[in-house]
Design a protein around this motif. Structure first.
Motif, PDB file in Angstrom:
ATOM      1  N   GLU A   1      40.914 -16.744  23.646  1.00 38.37           N
ATOM      2  CA  GLU A   1      41.507 -18.074  23.714  1.00 38.37           C
ATOM      3  C   GLU A   1      41.500 -18.536  25.164  1.00 38.37           C
ATOM      4  O   GLU A   1      41.348 -17.739  26.095  1.00 38.37           O
ATOM      5  CB  GLU A   1      42.925 -18.065  23.153  1.00 38.37           C
ATOM      6  CG  GLU A   1      43.896 -17.172  23.912  1.00 38.37           C
ATOM      7  CD  GLU A   1      45.295 -17.232  23.349  1.00 38.37           C
ATOM      8  OE1 GLU A   1      45.875 -18.337  23.341  1.00 38.37           O
ATOM      9  OE2 GLU A   1      45.813 -16.184  22.922  1.00 38.37           O
TER      10      GLU A   1
ATOM     11  N   LEU B   1      34.943 -22.180  22.520  1.00 38.49           N
ATOM     12  CA  LEU B   1      34.161 -22.794  21.443  1.00 38.49           C
ATOM     13  C   LEU B   1      32.836 -22.062  21.263  1.00 38.49           C
ATOM     14  O   LEU B   1      32.361 -21.872  20.134  1.00 38.49           O
ATOM     15  CB  LEU B   1      33.906 -24.270  21.750  1.00 38.49           C
ATOM     16  CG  LEU B   1      35.129 -25.177  21.813  1.00 38.49           C
ATOM     17  CD1 LEU B   1      34.719 -26.596  22.208  1.00 38.49           C
ATOM     18  CD2 LEU B   1      35.856 -25.204  20.477  1.00 38.49           C
ATOM     19  N   LYS B   2      32.250 -21.619  22.365  1.00 39.64           N
ATOM     20  CA  LYS B   2      30.993 -20.870  22.304  1.00 39.64           C
ATOM     21  C   LYS B   2      31.202 -19.532  21.583  1.00 39.64           C
ATOM     22  O   LYS B   2      30.356 -19.114  20.781  1.00 39.64           O
ATOM     23  CB  LYS B   2      30.474 -20.643  23.721  1.00 39.64           C
ATOM     24  CG  LYS B   2      29.088 -20.044  23.795  1.00 39.64           C
ATOM     25  CD  LYS B   2      28.656 -19.842  25.245  1.00 39.64           C
ATOM     26  CE  LYS B   2      28.414 -21.161  25.958  1.00 39.64           C
ATOM     27  NZ  LYS B   2      27.904 -20.961  27.344  1.00 39.64           N
TER      28      LYS B   2
ATOM     29  N   ARG C   1      33.305 -18.857  19.253  1.00 38.76           N
ATOM     30  CA  ARG C   1      33.425 -19.136  17.815  1.00 38.76           C
ATOM     31  C   ARG C   1      32.099 -19.572  17.206  1.00 38.76           C
ATOM     32  O   ARG C   1      31.750 -19.173  16.091  1.00 38.76           O
ATOM     33  CB  ARG C   1      34.485 -20.217  17.581  1.00 38.76           C
ATOM     34  CG  ARG C   1      35.911 -19.751  17.808  1.00 38.76           C
ATOM     35  CD  ARG C   1      36.889 -20.913  17.831  1.00 38.76           C
ATOM     36  NE  ARG C   1      36.609 -21.870  16.760  1.00 38.76           N
ATOM     37  CZ  ARG C   1      36.901 -23.173  16.827  1.00 38.76           C
ATOM     38  NH1 ARG C   1      37.470 -23.666  17.925  1.00 38.76           N
ATOM     39  NH2 ARG C   1      36.627 -23.957  15.825  1.00 38.76           N
TER      40      ARG C   1
ATOM     41  N   GLY D   1      33.492 -29.241  19.728  1.00 42.13           N
ATOM     42  CA  GLY D   1      34.930 -29.386  19.534  1.00 42.13           C
ATOM     43  C   GLY D   1      35.302 -30.407  18.484  1.00 42.13           C
ATOM     44  O   GLY D   1      36.409 -30.955  18.508  1.00 42.13           O
ATOM     45  N   GLU D   2      34.411 -30.636  17.528  1.00 40.35           N
ATOM     46  CA  GLU D   2      34.691 -31.602  16.460  1.00 40.35           C
ATOM     47  C   GLU D   2      35.865 -31.121  15.601  1.00 40.35           C
ATOM     48  O   GLU D   2      36.014 -29.921  15.347  1.00 40.35           O
ATOM     49  CB  GLU D   2      33.459 -31.788  15.571  1.00 40.35           C
ATOM     50  CG  GLU D   2      32.229 -32.337  16.284  1.00 40.35           C
ATOM     51  CD  GLU D   2      32.304 -33.842  16.494  1.00 40.35           C
ATOM     52  OE1 GLU D   2      33.309 -34.452  16.076  1.00 40.35           O
ATOM     53  OE2 GLU D   2      31.359 -34.400  17.072  1.00 40.35           O
ATOM     54  N   GLU D   3      36.678 -32.049  15.140  1.00 38.23           N
ATOM     55  CA  GLU D   3      37.785 -31.699  14.262  1.00 38.23           C
ATOM     56  C   GLU D   3      37.330 -31.516  12.823  1.00 38.23           C
ATOM     57  O   GLU D   3      37.964 -30.787  12.055  1.00 38.23           O
ATOM     58  CB  GLU D   3      38.869 -32.781  14.319  1.00 38.23           C
ATOM     59  CG  GLU D   3      39.564 -32.881  15.672  1.00 38.23           C
ATOM     60  CD  GLU D   3      40.674 -33.902  15.670  1.00 38.23           C
ATOM     61  OE1 GLU D   3      40.900 -34.545  14.609  1.00 38.23           O
ATOM     62  OE2 GLU D   3      41.344 -34.047  16.706  1.00 38.23           O
TER      63      GLU D   3
ATOM     64  N   ASP E   1      40.237 -23.688  13.344  1.00 37.95           N
ATOM     65  CA  ASP E   1      39.840 -22.654  14.301  1.00 37.95           C
ATOM     66  C   ASP E   1      38.772 -21.727  13.704  1.00 37.95           C
ATOM     67  O   ASP E   1      38.616 -20.594  14.150  1.00 37.95           O
ATOM     68  CB  ASP E   1      41.046 -21.853  14.775  1.00 37.95           C
ATOM     69  CG  ASP E   1      41.762 -21.138  13.631  1.00 37.95           C
ATOM     70  OD1 ASP E   1      41.375 -21.316  12.455  1.00 37.95           O
ATOM     71  OD2 ASP E   1      42.730 -20.385  13.909  1.00 37.95           O
TER      72      ASP E   1
ATOM     73  N   ILE F   1      31.018 -26.924  16.046  1.00 39.26           N
ATOM     74  CA  ILE F   1      32.036 -26.129  16.726  1.00 39.26           C
ATOM     75  C   ILE F   1      31.918 -26.285  18.241  1.00 39.26           C
ATOM     76  O   ILE F   1      32.912 -26.502  18.942  1.00 39.26           O
ATOM     77  CB  ILE F   1      31.917 -24.645  16.335  1.00 39.26           C
ATOM     78  CG1 ILE F   1      32.171 -24.473  14.833  1.00 39.26           C
ATOM     79  CG2 ILE F   1      32.906 -23.795  17.142  1.00 39.26           C
ATOM     80  CD1 ILE F   1      31.932 -23.062  14.324  1.00 39.26           C
TER      81      ILE F   1
ATOM     82  N   SER G   1      34.362 -24.661  31.925  1.00 38.59           N
ATOM     83  CA  SER G   1      35.675 -24.774  31.306  1.00 38.59           C
ATOM     84  C   SER G   1      35.929 -23.621  30.342  1.00 38.59           C
ATOM     85  O   SER G   1      35.103 -23.338  29.471  1.00 38.59           O
ATOM     86  CB  SER G   1      35.772 -26.103  30.548  1.00 38.59           C
ATOM     87  OG  SER G   1      36.823 -26.092  29.611  1.00 38.59           O
TER      88      SER G   1
ATOM     89  N   ALA H   1      38.012 -23.610  27.949  1.00 36.36           N
ATOM     90  CA  ALA H   1      38.127 -24.169  26.597  1.00 36.36           C
ATOM     91  C   ALA H   1      36.753 -24.302  25.938  1.00 36.36           C
ATOM     92  O   ALA H   1      36.596 -24.016  24.740  1.00 36.36           O
ATOM     93  CB  ALA H   1      38.819 -25.522  26.659  1.00 36.36           C
ATOM     94  N   LYS H   2      35.749 -24.702  26.702  1.00 33.28           N
ATOM     95  CA  LYS H   2      34.404 -24.831  26.145  1.00 33.28           C
ATOM     96  C   LYS H   2      33.802 -23.464  25.840  1.00 33.28           C
ATOM     97  O   LYS H   2      33.052 -23.314  24.868  1.00 33.28           O
ATOM     98  CB  LYS H   2      33.513 -25.603  27.116  1.00 33.28           C
ATOM     99  CG  LYS H   2      33.821 -27.088  27.186  1.00 33.28           C
ATOM    100  CD  LYS H   2      32.803 -27.829  28.038  1.00 33.28           C
ATOM    101  CE  LYS H   2      33.094 -29.328  28.038  1.00 33.28           C
ATOM    102  NZ  LYS H   2      32.104 -30.081  28.858  1.00 33.28           N
TER     103      LYS H   2
END
Length: 311
Positions: free
Chosen positions: A250, A222-223, A225, A128-130, A158, A125, A216, A218-219
């Motif tokens: 978000e 991710l943390k 989550r 940012g892996e899909e 997500d 996570i 960032s 965005a990063k």
């Protein structure tokens, strides 16, 4: 097959329960020793031990597997066909790996050789892996370096850590039960890992959850989550440096030029905090001594104003 199972946390408990429901002959369960934790420092069993006792299985809890000769002798006397390992928590010495007829089989929560190590789910996570997945592998003395037998891919979307953990445990249980007959009848295909493609997922530390507003947005989402429920993504706030955890949010690219950590806007159900790159929109929060709650509930009893700063 005559099976010995080794595991400790919730992920391993799902695998153990699946083995039992799948009709495997589980002769022994090994798990980490009981530990004191929680506010009352009460002794608690591992999830694997609780389930093993529920199922009427024999349990061993060696403090140091490498140095416990009695455990090695016990395993030799059982003459297991296979040793199934899932998040056990100790390195297995060669003297243990060599005991089972078909070796030691590990259920690893990544698509090896990516994310070897202790925390592959969180790091999938964080990076940012899909997608990630499960790899069933034959263990050797290295850290998740053994030959791969089977894989299954899972889309991350997500999902937070808890959601992805539960999905991977379910998939791991299913894939293991499909793979064991192939091992037994000799039709399993063993594929060496390409070490040049390997990455590492180190153990998560509590301090890793600290939000970096100078980075960032965005990063940092991710943390949020990846670290739900532990250690939580947190920041410090107010004159008393109160630790506040962010549970849902978000990232937005809004062209903010406020200092990182500054509260830009406060609405009735969310607030916006500036990062060096973008902003965080926070919708669920937790303060010390209270349960996590929507920001709308938090704002009914707490003051939060534009211009205040999280650190």
């Amino acid at each position: 097959m005559k099976t010995v199972f080794m595991g400790t946390p919730e992920f391993a408990e799902v695998i153990l329960r699946g083995l039992n429901q799948g009709g495997q002959d589980i002769q022994m369960v090994l798990t980490q020793p009981d530990r004191k934790n929680g506010r009352g420092k009460q002794v608690r069993f591992s999830p694997v031990k609780e389930t093993a006792l529920e199922l009427g299985l024999d349990v061993l809890q060696p403090e140091n597997l490498k140095n416990d000769i009695s455990v090695q002798e016990t395993l030799k006397a059982l003459k297991p066909d296979v040793l199934v390992v899932a998040s056990y928590g100790q390195i297995l010495p060669k003297s243990i790996l060599d005991i089972p007829k078909f070796g030691a089989i590990n259920v690893h929560a990544s698509l090896l050789p990516k994310l070897r190590g202790a925390s592959p789910i969180q790091h999938a996570i964080l990076l940012g892996e899909e997608e990630t997945g499960i790899t069933i592998m034959r263990m050797d003395v290295g850290l998740d370096t053994g030959d791969m037998i089977s894989k299954r891919t899972v889309k991350i979307g997500d999902m937070n850590y808890t959601e992805l953990h539960d999905k991977l445990a379910e998939v791991g249980s299913e894939l293991l039960l499909e793979t064991l007959p192939l091992i037994e009848n000799g039709t399993a295909q063993y594929e060496k890992q390409d070490d040049a493609l390997s990455t590492y997922a180190p153990l998560i530390r509590k301090e890793d959850g600290h939000i970096n507003f100078s980075g960032s947005a965005a990063k940092e989402v991710l943390k949020i989550r990846a670290f739900d429920p532990w250690p939580g993504a947190f920041a410090h706030f107010g004159n008393d440096d109160q630790t506040v955890k962010f549970w849902k949010g978000e990232a937005v690219s809004d062209g903010s030029h406020d200092d990182p950590g500054t509260v830009r806007e406060v609405y009735n159900n969310r607030f916006i905090v500036s990062c060096a790159d973008g902003s965080l929109v926070i919708t669920e929060i937790q303060v010390p001594g209270k349960k996590r709650c929507p920001v709308s509930d938090y704002l009914r009893g707490h003051s939060l104003e534009k211009g205040q700063v999280f650190r």
